[in-house]
Design a protein around this motif. Structure first.
Motif, short mmCIF file in Angstrom:
data_model
loop_
_atom_site.label_atom_id
_atom_site.label_comp_id
_atom_site.label_asym_id
_atom_site.label_seq_id
_atom_site.Cartn_x
_atom_site.Cartn_y
_atom_site.Cartn_z
N GLN A 32 35.17 49.24 27.79
CA GLN A 32 35.36 47.80 27.65
C GLN A 32 34.44 47.04 28.60
O GLN A 32 33.82 46.06 28.22
CB GLN A 32 36.81 47.44 27.94
N ALA A 33 34.32 47.47 29.83
CA ALA A 33 33.56 46.73 30.83
C ALA A 33 32.07 46.74 30.56
O ALA A 33 31.38 45.78 30.87
CB ALA A 33 33.84 47.29 32.22
N ASP A 34 31.54 47.83 29.99
CA ASP A 34 30.10 47.90 29.73
C ASP A 34 29.64 46.77 28.83
O ASP A 34 28.52 46.29 28.94
CB ASP A 34 29.73 49.25 29.10
N THR A 35 30.50 46.34 27.91
CA THR A 35 30.11 45.24 27.03
C THR A 35 30.20 43.90 27.75
O THR A 35 29.72 42.91 27.24
CB THR A 35 31.00 45.21 25.77
N LEU A 36 30.82 43.88 28.92
CA LEU A 36 30.96 42.64 29.67
C LEU A 36 30.01 42.53 30.85
O LEU A 36 30.09 41.59 31.62
CB LEU A 36 32.41 42.49 30.15
N ALA A 49 30.54 47.28 36.27
CA ALA A 49 31.48 47.65 35.21
C ALA A 49 32.71 48.35 35.79
O ALA A 49 33.81 48.23 35.25
CB ALA A 49 30.79 48.54 34.18
N GLU A 50 32.54 49.06 36.89
CA GLU A 50 33.68 49.71 37.56
C GLU A 50 34.59 48.68 38.22
O GLU A 50 35.81 48.85 38.24
CB GLU A 50 33.18 50.68 38.65
N SER A 62 40.72 36.34 31.59
CA SER A 62 40.09 37.15 30.55
C SER A 62 38.66 36.67 30.36
O SER A 62 38.43 35.50 30.08
CB SER A 62 40.84 37.01 29.22
N LEU A 63 37.73 37.58 30.50
CA LEU A 63 36.32 37.21 30.34
C LEU A 63 36.02 36.88 28.89
O LEU A 63 36.47 37.59 27.98
CB LEU A 63 35.43 38.36 30.80
N VAL A 64 35.26 35.83 28.67
CA VAL A 64 34.85 35.45 27.32
C VAL A 64 33.35 35.61 27.11
O VAL A 64 32.87 35.50 25.99
CB VAL A 64 35.28 34.00 26.99
N ARG A 65 32.63 35.85 28.19
CA ARG A 65 31.19 36.10 28.12
C ARG A 65 30.84 37.20 29.10
O ARG A 65 31.53 37.39 30.10
CB ARG A 65 30.40 34.83 28.52
N PRO A 66 29.75 37.90 28.85
CA PRO A 66 29.35 38.96 29.80
C PRO A 66 28.85 38.39 31.12
O PRO A 66 28.34 37.28 31.18
CB PRO A 66 28.22 39.70 29.08
N VAL A 67 29.01 39.18 32.16
CA VAL A 67 28.46 38.88 33.47
C VAL A 67 27.08 39.51 33.53
O VAL A 67 26.92 40.70 33.24
CB VAL A 67 29.34 39.47 34.59
N ARG A 68 26.08 38.73 33.88
CA ARG A 68 24.75 39.28 34.11
C ARG A 68 24.60 39.46 35.61
O ARG A 68 24.92 38.56 36.38
CB ARG A 68 23.68 38.31 33.58
#
Length: 165
Positions: A32-36, A49-50, A62-68
């Motif tokens: 799940q985290a890799d996509t975020l 991601a960890e 709840s995240l709605v967009r990925p973190v860069r």
């Protein structure tokens, strides 16, 4: 300064550490985290991601967009700070503030306020979240033992910005 950016960049890190998840927990969370998490550096992406699922859960967001998340050099930081200052504290305004403070005998009239701010930020910044680019930047000169602390601290800002309550 009236700017939220300048205030948030100036914050010093204060022990936001924690235990890393065990490898089997990381595997369960990473799908799940890799996509975020997005990064040009796969190792940095894996580290974030960890950390991200637990941090978002603890924050109740709840995240709605990925973190860069990316590395940034001190030279890149200086360029970024100068660009931000050009927008948020143009030289004319900095001169007016300096003159006002000087009339109150708070600073010498010759002080270079913008230069002073850049120097302080260059010294103090270990990492920062930039809401304009939606990117968490980590300074590439950080000691290994500080990276997780910096990531955790700055991820809080990113999660707050990229989430829905």
């Amino acid at each position: 300064m009236q700017s939220a950016f300048l205030l948030s960049v100036a914050l010093l890190l204060t022990g936001c550490g924690g235990e890393s998840p065990r490898p089997n927990e990381v595997a369960a969370q990473s799908t799940q985290a890799d996509t975020l998490v997005v990064s040009a550096d796969p190792e940095l992406q894996a580290r974030v991601a960890e950390l991200l699922p637990s941090l978002a859960e603890r924050a109740g967001l709840s995240l709605v967009r990925p973190v860069r998340v990316e590395w940034r050099s001190r030279a890149e930081l200086e360029s970024y700070l100068l660009a931000q200052l050009d927008e948020e504290l143009p030289e004319v305004e900095a001169d007016h503030i300096t003159r006002s403070y000087s009339l109150l005998s708070l600073v010498p009239e010759s002080i270079d306020l913008r230069g002073l701010l850049v120097n302080v930020y260059q010294e103090q910044v270990a990492g920062f979240y930039d809401p304009d680019s939606l990117t968490l930047w980590i300074m590439d000169d950080q000691p290994e033992m500080m990276i997780q602390t910096v990531l955790l601290h700055e991820l809080v800002h990113a999660v707050q910005d990229l989430s829905l309550i």
